[in-house]
Design an enzyme around this catalytic site. Structure first.
Site, PDB file in Angstrom:
ATOM      1  N   HIS A 287      -2.821  -1.231   3.849  1.00  0.00           N
ATOM      2  CA  HIS A 287      -3.831  -2.202   4.285  1.00  0.00           C
ATOM      3  C   HIS A 287      -4.421  -1.731   5.606  1.00  0.00           C
ATOM      4  O   HIS A 287      -4.089  -0.628   6.080  1.00  0.00           O
ATOM      5  CB  HIS A 287      -3.215  -3.606   4.387  1.00  0.00           C
TER       6      HIS A 287
ATOM      7  N   HIS B 113      -2.060  -0.226   8.281  1.00  0.00           N
ATOM      8  CA  HIS B 113      -1.746   1.190   8.059  1.00  0.00           C
ATOM      9  C   HIS B 113      -2.965   2.049   8.412  1.00  0.00           C
ATOM     10  O   HIS B 113      -2.827   3.104   9.042  1.00  0.00           O
ATOM     11  CB  HIS B 113      -1.385   1.428   6.587  1.00  0.00           C
TER      12      HIS B 113
ATOM     13  N   GLN C 270       3.018  -2.161  16.160  1.00  0.00           N
ATOM     14  CA  GLN C 270       3.730  -3.128  17.011  1.00  0.00           C
ATOM     15  C   GLN C 270       4.256  -4.313  16.215  1.00  0.00           C
ATOM     16  O   GLN C 270       5.187  -5.003  16.631  1.00  0.00           O
ATOM     17  CB  GLN C 270       2.781  -3.631  18.107  1.00  0.00           C
TER      18      GLN C 270
ATOM     19  N   ASP D 249       6.098  -4.362  13.755  1.00  0.00           N
ATOM     20  CA  ASP D 249       7.544  -4.152  13.552  1.00  0.00           C
ATOM     21  C   ASP D 249       8.157  -3.719  14.881  1.00  0.00           C
ATOM     22  O   ASP D 249       8.605  -2.585  15.048  1.00  0.00           O
ATOM     23  CB  ASP D 249       7.757  -3.112  12.459  1.00  0.00           C
TER      24      ASP D 249
ATOM     25  N   SER E 263       2.160  -5.870   3.771  1.00  0.00           N
ATOM     26  CA  SER E 263       2.151  -5.660   2.315  1.00  0.00           C
ATOM     27  C   SER E 263       2.756  -6.881   1.628  1.00  0.00           C
ATOM     28  O   SER E 263       2.375  -7.239   0.510  1.00  0.00           O
ATOM     29  CB  SER E 263       2.945  -4.405   1.952  1.00  0.00           C
TER      30      SER E 263
HETATM   31  P1  AMP Z   1       5.360  -0.541   6.148  1.00  0.00           P
HETATM   32  O1  AMP Z   1       4.543   0.112   5.065  1.00  0.00           O
HETATM   33  O2  AMP Z   1       5.350  -2.026   6.105  1.00  0.00           O
HETATM   34  O3  AMP Z   1       6.728   0.065   6.280  1.00  0.00           O
HETATM   35  O4  AMP Z   1       4.601  -0.170   7.507  1.00  0.00           O
HETATM   36  C1  AMP Z   1       4.295   1.153   7.850  1.00  0.00           C
HETATM   37  C2  AMP Z   1       3.792   1.188   9.267  1.00  0.00           C
HETATM   38  O5  AMP Z   1       2.632   0.372   9.372  1.00  0.00           O
HETATM   39  C3  AMP Z   1       4.821   0.645  10.264  1.00  0.00           C
HETATM   40  O6  AMP Z   1       4.791   1.427  11.453  1.00  0.00           O
HETATM   41  C4  AMP Z   1       4.314  -0.753  10.512  1.00  0.00           C
HETATM   42  O7  AMP Z   1       4.678  -1.261  11.776  1.00  0.00           O
HETATM   43  C5  AMP Z   1       2.818  -0.542  10.440  1.00  0.00           C
HETATM   44  N1  AMP Z   1       2.157  -1.822  10.166  1.00  0.00           N
HETATM   45  C6  AMP Z   1       2.460  -2.726   9.198  1.00  0.00           C
HETATM   46  N2  AMP Z   1       1.680  -3.818   9.312  1.00  0.00           N
HETATM   47  C7  AMP Z   1       0.875  -3.607  10.384  1.00  0.00           C
HETATM   48  C8  AMP Z   1      -0.149  -4.358  11.016  1.00  0.00           C
HETATM   49  N3  AMP Z   1      -0.513  -5.572  10.579  1.00  0.00           N
HETATM   50  N4  AMP Z   1      -0.760  -3.834  12.111  1.00  0.00           N
HETATM   51  C9  AMP Z   1      -0.404  -2.607  12.576  1.00  0.00           C
HETATM   52  N5  AMP Z   1       0.551  -1.834  12.011  1.00  0.00           N
HETATM   53  C10 AMP Z   1       1.179  -2.331  10.935  1.00  0.00           C
END
Ligand code: AMP
Length: 296
Positions: free
Chosen positions: A34, A37, A148, A150, A186
């Site tokens: 999204h 990412h 940020q 996470d 996600s």
């Molecule tokens: P994930 O696919 O959820 O493991 O996330 C992959 C990376 O994208 C991680 O570093 C997350 O912190 C970052 N991420 C997820 N959601 C957001 C968001 N809304 N804003 C900025 N970074 C995000």
């Protein structure tokens, strides 16, 4: 853009990149990409010659009973987005490529992994730290990009990089939100219309606390209680607390140094997290850490 599924293929592709003196940025993800990412990918393509995005739903960071099997996936859409954003290498390994038979070594992250989400997801950050360290070793990026949103993950990864002297700089980018404030995730795909509306209480509460902070309120408990008031519609409030964003130590009393107000809730079976940074200095908090920097 090259789509790479195996480790030997990845090594060969990156050897050529490294030999030509290009810098490498890594954006680790679990896919179903999204705008959050995308913002990390844009940061990487702006700063690095070559951007590697990994899409890997890492089984070791899911606890028993969590959503590993139904985690949302759309590889074709992820592929198109990465292509559009100028990604050089999309790494999509199968679990057996990352965890071959006999795999048994992992990164023990210590007490930081037991705070906040760790209380509800035992072993989660061991899985995160292990897979991210493996990705660092495979890609050997100059810079790696994390969100940020996470916050606990970013603190733990920075700690691992420092403790194990991993030669990578970490950039933490701001949380990207829907126009109405909900942090992109996600897992938002799980929310029906009713819960999607209720979920807005999370960002609303955090923004109210942030605004109170900007107007001079410094008491950690008062700020947390303000955010908590907006969480009443959630099925479960797992935590709503102010912590030191680097150490994750809980903060009590007046906030005199940068803090993070962090929330985790469960809504309709979906676990949602969010946070805001509170900086008494007023300015935005810069979140780049260098591989061998002296800060803790
Ligand atoms: P994930 O696919 O959820 O493991 O996330 C992959 C990376 O994208 C991680 O570093 C997350 O912190 C970052 N991420 C997820 N959601 C957001 C968001 N809304 N804003 C900025 N970074 C995000």
């Amino acid at each position: 853009m090259r789509i790479v599924r195996s480790i030997p293929e990845l090594r060969i592709a990156l050897k050529a990149v490294r030999e030509s003196g290009q810098s490498i940025g890594l954006v680790p993800t679990m896919g179903f990409l999204h705008e959050g990412h995308a913002s990390l990918i844009r940061q990487s393509t702006a700063r690095c010659d070559t951007t590697v995005v990994s899409v890997f739903v890492n089984p070791t960071q899911f606890c028993p009973g969590e959503d590993l099997d139904r985690y949302p996936r759309d590889l074709e859409r992820d592929q198109n987005l990465c292509l559009k954003l100028g990604v050089s290498i999309l790494f999509i390994p199968e679990p057996a490529e990352i965890y071959p038979t006999g795999f048994s070594t992992s990164i023990e992250v210590g007490p930081m992994g037991d705070a906040l989400c760790g209380r509800f997801r035992p072993g989660h950050f061991r899985g995160v730290a292990t897979v991210v360290t493996k990705l660092f070793n495979l890609v050997q990026p100059d810079l790696a990009f994390f969100g940020q949103k996470d916050l606990q993950q970013t603190a733990i990864i920075r700690r691992v990089v420092k403790d194990l002297n991993l030669p990578v700089d970490i950039l933490v980018a701001p949380t990207v939100r829907e126009p109405d404030g909900l942090a992109l995730s996600s897992r938002n795909a799980y929310l029906g219309p009713q819960n999607r509306q209720t979920a807005l209480g999370i960002s609303r509460g955090l923004f109210q606390a942030e605004s109170l902070f900007r107007n001079g309120e410094r008491d950690a408990a008062t700020l947390a209680a303000t955010a908590r008031q907006e969480l009443q519609g959630m099925d479960e409030i797992q935590y709503c607390e102010a912590v030191d964003p680097l150490t994750l130590d809980p903060l009590a009393g007046p906030i005199a140094r940068p803090a993070a107000l962090c929330v985790a809730v469960v809504l309709g079976g979906t676990r949602l997290i969010d946070n805001v940074l509170l900086n008494p200095g007023g300015e935005a908090i810069q979140f780049i850490s260098h591989a061998e920097s002296k800060e803790s």
